[in-house]
Scaffold this motif. Structure first.
Motif, PDB file in Angstrom:
ATOM      1  N   THR A 175       7.280   2.951  -7.049  1.00  0.00           N
ATOM      2  CA  THR A 175       8.094   3.857  -6.238  1.00  0.00           C
ATOM      3  C   THR A 175       7.776   3.594  -4.778  1.00  0.00           C
ATOM      4  O   THR A 175       6.964   2.728  -4.462  1.00  0.00           O
ATOM      5  CB  THR A 175       7.831   5.333  -6.622  1.00  0.00           C
ATOM      6  OG1 THR A 175       8.769   6.169  -5.952  1.00  0.00           O
ATOM      7  CG2 THR A 175       6.420   5.768  -6.293  1.00  0.00           C
ATOM      8  N   ASP A 176       8.387   4.356  -3.895  1.00  0.00           N
ATOM      9  CA  ASP A 176       8.141   4.173  -2.467  1.00  0.00           C
ATOM     10  C   ASP A 176       6.667   4.392  -2.142  1.00  0.00           C
ATOM     11  O   ASP A 176       6.047   5.355  -2.621  1.00  0.00           O
ATOM     12  CB  ASP A 176       8.971   5.163  -1.643  1.00  0.00           C
ATOM     13  CG  ASP A 176      10.468   4.913  -1.759  1.00  0.00           C
ATOM     14  OD1 ASP A 176      10.846   3.798  -2.140  1.00  0.00           O
ATOM     15  OD2 ASP A 176      11.237   5.840  -1.469  1.00  0.00           O
ATOM     16  N   LYS A 206       4.545   7.877  -1.398  1.00  0.00           N
ATOM     17  CA  LYS A 206       4.989   9.048  -2.147  1.00  0.00           C
ATOM     18  C   LYS A 206       3.785   9.588  -2.907  1.00  0.00           C
ATOM     19  O   LYS A 206       2.792   8.899  -3.110  1.00  0.00           O
ATOM     20  CB  LYS A 206       6.127   8.694  -3.119  1.00  0.00           C
ATOM     21  CG  LYS A 206       7.449   8.438  -2.432  1.00  0.00           C
ATOM     22  CD  LYS A 206       7.972   9.705  -1.809  1.00  0.00           C
ATOM     23  CE  LYS A 206       9.305   9.518  -1.152  1.00  0.00           C
ATOM     24  NZ  LYS A 206       9.744  10.702  -0.448  1.00  0.00           N
TER      25      LYS A 206
END
Length: 184
Positions: A96-97, A100
């Motif tokens: 994911t980013d 985060k």
């Protein structure tokens, strides 16, 4: 590196330093004291975390839209006596980013919560069937929480006397988390 691994390395270094026949024995003793202090600090952190988590039922909020941090900060601003306990973020090669929330632990007025930004998108999300239930001490507290939590959310039961309570409200906040608010 886990805390247990770090403690093992610290203990190994302490053993090595204490056994060496170096001319700088005074420096070695100082280094041993520093390593012992670091070990004691790590042990204290482990003990504190175990104490906090022991026999606690913790609400865990899984966000699929990357809003874990926004929701956590929103709640921290609403509830008194609230604080962030720990935040672990996704790294550079995460699914994911970067940055985060992998997992965060926070406290809202003495109640433990965890939240995370989930990399996979699931077929489920939050459901009103499981809600955070809060007994409010005063009508002003109830109304303040109802107003703030329902902002940009959905009122499922407006504040009213429903027969089981003198004043009760049920809302879904802007993040999809449900709250039942009751006046004691």
């Amino acid at each position: 590196m886990s805390i247990k691994t770090t403690i093992s390395i610290v203990l190994l270094a302490m053993t090595f330093l204490s056994c060496s026949n170096n001319k700088n024995e005074k420096n070695n003793l100082n280094e041993i004291k520093l390593l012992q202090a670091e070990k004691d600090s790590l042990t204290a952190i482990i003990t504190q975390n175990k104490t906090i988590m022991k026999n606690q039922m913790i609400r865990s909020l899984t966000f699929q839209d990357g809003n874990a941090e926004n929701a956590m900060n929103f709640y921290l601003n609403i509830f008194d006596n609230s604080k962030i306990i720990n935040v672990n973020r996704w790294g550079k090669d995460a699914p994911t980013d970067e940055e985060k929330i992998m997992q965060a632990t926070f406290e809202l007025d003495g109640n433990l919560f965890m939240c995370s930004d989930s990399p996979p998108i699931h077929d489920w999300n939050f459901t009103p069937a499981v809600a955070n239930y809060i007994e409010c001490e005063s009508e002003s507290e109830l109304e303040m929480l109802f107003t703030k939590l329902s902002e940009n959310g959905k009122v499922m039961m407006p504040l009213n006397n429903y027969g089981f309570s003198q004043k009760f409200g049920f809302i879904e906040d802007q993040f999809g988390v449900s709250w039942q608010l009751n006046l004691k």
